[in-house]
Design a protein around this motif. Structure first.
Motif, short mmCIF file in Angstrom:
data_model
loop_
_atom_site.label_atom_id
_atom_site.label_comp_id
_atom_site.label_asym_id
_atom_site.label_seq_id
_atom_site.Cartn_x
_atom_site.Cartn_y
_atom_site.Cartn_z
N VAL A 1 0.83 -1.20 0.00
CA VAL A 1 0.00 0.00 0.00
C VAL A 1 0.87 1.25 0.00
CG1 VAL A 1 -1.94 -1.12 1.14
CG2 VAL A 1 -0.17 -0.03 2.53
N THR A 2 0.26 2.39 -0.31
CA THR A 2 1.00 3.63 -0.45
C THR A 2 1.14 4.36 0.87
OG1 THR A 2 -1.00 4.89 -0.92
CG2 THR A 2 0.14 3.91 -2.81
N VAL A 3 2.09 5.29 0.90
CA VAL A 3 2.23 6.19 2.04
C VAL A 3 0.95 6.97 2.25
CG1 VAL A 3 3.43 8.26 2.86
CG2 VAL A 3 4.74 6.40 1.83
N GLU A 4 0.35 7.43 1.16
CA GLU A 4 -0.89 8.20 1.24
C GLU A 4 -2.00 7.40 1.90
OE1 GLU A 4 1.67 9.96 -1.82
OE2 GLU A 4 0.99 7.92 -1.40
N HIS A 5 -2.08 6.12 1.58
CA HIS A 5 -3.13 5.27 2.16
C HIS A 5 -2.97 5.16 3.67
CE1 HIS A 5 -5.91 1.89 2.64
NE2 HIS A 5 -4.97 1.32 3.37
N VAL A 6 -1.76 4.87 4.12
CA VAL A 6 -1.54 4.71 5.56
C VAL A 6 -1.75 6.04 6.27
CG1 VAL A 6 0.08 3.99 7.35
CG2 VAL A 6 0.08 2.83 5.14
N ALA A 7 -1.26 7.14 5.69
CA ALA A 7 -1.43 8.46 6.30
C ALA A 7 -2.91 8.77 6.49
CB ALA A 7 -0.76 9.52 5.44
N ALA A 8 -3.72 8.47 5.49
CA ALA A 8 -5.15 8.73 5.60
C ALA A 8 -5.80 7.85 6.67
CB ALA A 8 -5.83 8.49 4.24
N GLU A 9 -5.36 6.61 6.76
CA GLU A 9 -5.93 5.68 7.73
C GLU A 9 -5.62 6.11 9.17
OE1 GLU A 9 -7.90 2.85 7.35
OE2 GLU A 9 -8.15 3.65 5.33
N VAL A 10 -4.42 6.63 9.39
CA VAL A 10 -4.03 7.00 10.75
C VAL A 10 -4.36 8.45 11.09
CG1 VAL A 10 -2.19 5.29 10.76
CG2 VAL A 10 -1.65 7.66 10.16
N GLY A 11 -4.81 9.21 10.07
CA GLY A 11 -5.20 10.59 10.33
C GLY A 11 -4.03 11.55 10.44
N MET A 12 -3.04 11.38 9.56
CA MET A 12 -1.87 12.26 9.52
C MET A 12 -1.73 12.85 8.12
SD MET A 12 1.26 10.35 11.49
CE MET A 12 1.33 10.24 13.28
N THR A 13 -0.99 13.95 8.03
CA THR A 13 -0.64 14.44 6.71
C THR A 13 0.35 13.46 6.09
OG1 THR A 13 1.27 15.71 7.48
CG2 THR A 13 -0.88 16.83 7.48
N ARG A 14 0.42 13.47 4.77
CA ARG A 14 1.34 12.56 4.09
C ARG A 14 2.78 12.81 4.55
NH1 ARG A 14 5.21 11.82 0.82
NH2 ARG A 14 5.21 10.14 -0.75
N ASP A 15 3.16 14.09 4.63
CA ASP A 15 4.54 14.42 4.98
C ASP A 15 4.89 13.96 6.39
OD1 ASP A 15 4.92 15.50 2.51
OD2 ASP A 15 4.76 17.59 3.16
N ARG B 1 -5.17 7.44 19.52
CA ARG B 1 -6.09 7.05 18.45
C ARG B 1 -5.31 6.71 17.18
NH1 ARG B 1 -7.91 8.96 14.08
NH2 ARG B 1 -6.87 10.97 14.36
N GLN B 2 -4.32 7.52 16.85
CA GLN B 2 -3.52 7.26 15.66
C GLN B 2 -2.73 5.97 15.79
OE1 GLN B 2 -1.44 10.99 15.73
NE2 GLN B 2 -2.64 11.85 14.04
N THR B 3 -2.27 5.68 17.01
CA THR B 3 -1.52 4.45 17.24
C THR B 3 -2.40 3.24 17.02
OG1 THR B 3 0.00 5.50 18.79
CG2 THR B 3 -0.23 3.11 18.94
N GLN B 4 -3.62 3.28 17.52
CA GLN B 4 -4.55 2.16 17.29
C GLN B 4 -4.83 1.99 15.81
OE1 GLN B 4 -5.69 -0.22 19.41
NE2 GLN B 4 -4.17 0.75 20.76
#
Length: 239
Positions: free
Chosen positions: A102-116, A132-135
């Motif tokens: 999966v992409t960086v963008e996908h994981v970032a969206a799932e955990v609620g972070m900016t891509r950078d 919450r992001q850790t879970q």
């Protein structure tokens, strides 16, 4: 970069983005198929469109050399398996993600972070997300406990707790260890009890007349690798 299908395509020549090749799995799969090093090397050469000497394949199986990502794919094709079947446990966040494809963008969206921000966490292999992001990270990447603890920078803290647990009253350390290691408390409890009993058996050898220096060295060696023993116990328990 992500490809047109949205999947992550890691650098073909960079083995660091892949979990390490498990030499025993590679050798076992080849032997199960009844293939020689020469036959597998020929199939890899055909896949890569460039020669690969059987000695190189032997070096992979003996962990003397590390194949690139492209070579891992070729080896998987030669052995009629997926690359994941040849790989060991991921040790970094990027290896976890690469294994999932999966992409960086996908994981970032799932955990609620900016891509950078998430990309920086991967680059440094340092996780500083909220609870919450850790879970969300655990649910998205499913990192092995050793990988997650290392990414959180808490391996040293865990090592101290484990040493105190096996040399003292281990039940007092179940909760503190569970706060660091992302597995069920019952699994941590079982593992700590086993580690404590193992250490006590070593320590008690001296009472049976064994050489005191040898016993001390064995006990120190056990404590030096205490977190590795924990990971082994948790793997055996399927945690």
């Amino acid at each position: 970069m992500p490809s047109h299908d949205g999947l992550h395509r890691p650098p073909e020549g960079d083995p660091s983005v892949y979990p390490p090749l498990d030499p025993r799995r590679a050798a076992a799969l080849r032997e199960q198929l009844g293939l020689t090093h020469g036959q597998v090397a020929w199939a890899i050469s055909a896949f890569l469109a460039e020669p690969l000497h059987p000695v190189t394949l032997l070096a992979w199986e003996q962990a003397a050399e590390v194949p690139t990502g492209r070579q891992i794919k070729a080896l998987a094709a030669a052995l009629w398996c997926s690359p994941a079947e040849l790989l060991g446990e991921p040790a970094t966040l990027v290896q976890c993600r690469t294994l999932l494809g999966v992409t960086v963008e996908h994981v970032a969206a799932e955990v609620g972070m900016t891509r950078d921000r998430y990309a920086d966490a991967e680059r440094r292999n340092r996780w500083r997300g909220s609870a919450r992001q850790t879970q969300a990270l655990l649910g998205t990447l499913s990192p092995p406990p050793a990988c997650f603890v290392a990414a959180c920078g808490r391996t040293g803290q865990l090592r101290v707790l484990l040493r105190e647990a096996v040399t003292g009253w281990w039940p007092n350390y179940v909760h503190p260890v569970t706060k660091i290691v992302p597995v069920a408390q019952t699994e941590v409890q079982r593992a700590l009890e086993q580690l404590h009993l193992t250490y006590q058996r070593i320590d008690n050898h001296g009472e049976a007349g064994a050489d005191a220096e040898a016993v001390e060295q064995e006990a120190l060696a056990f404590l030096d690798r205490i977190e590795e023993h924990l990971w082994d116990r948790l793997r055996d328990q399927g945690a």
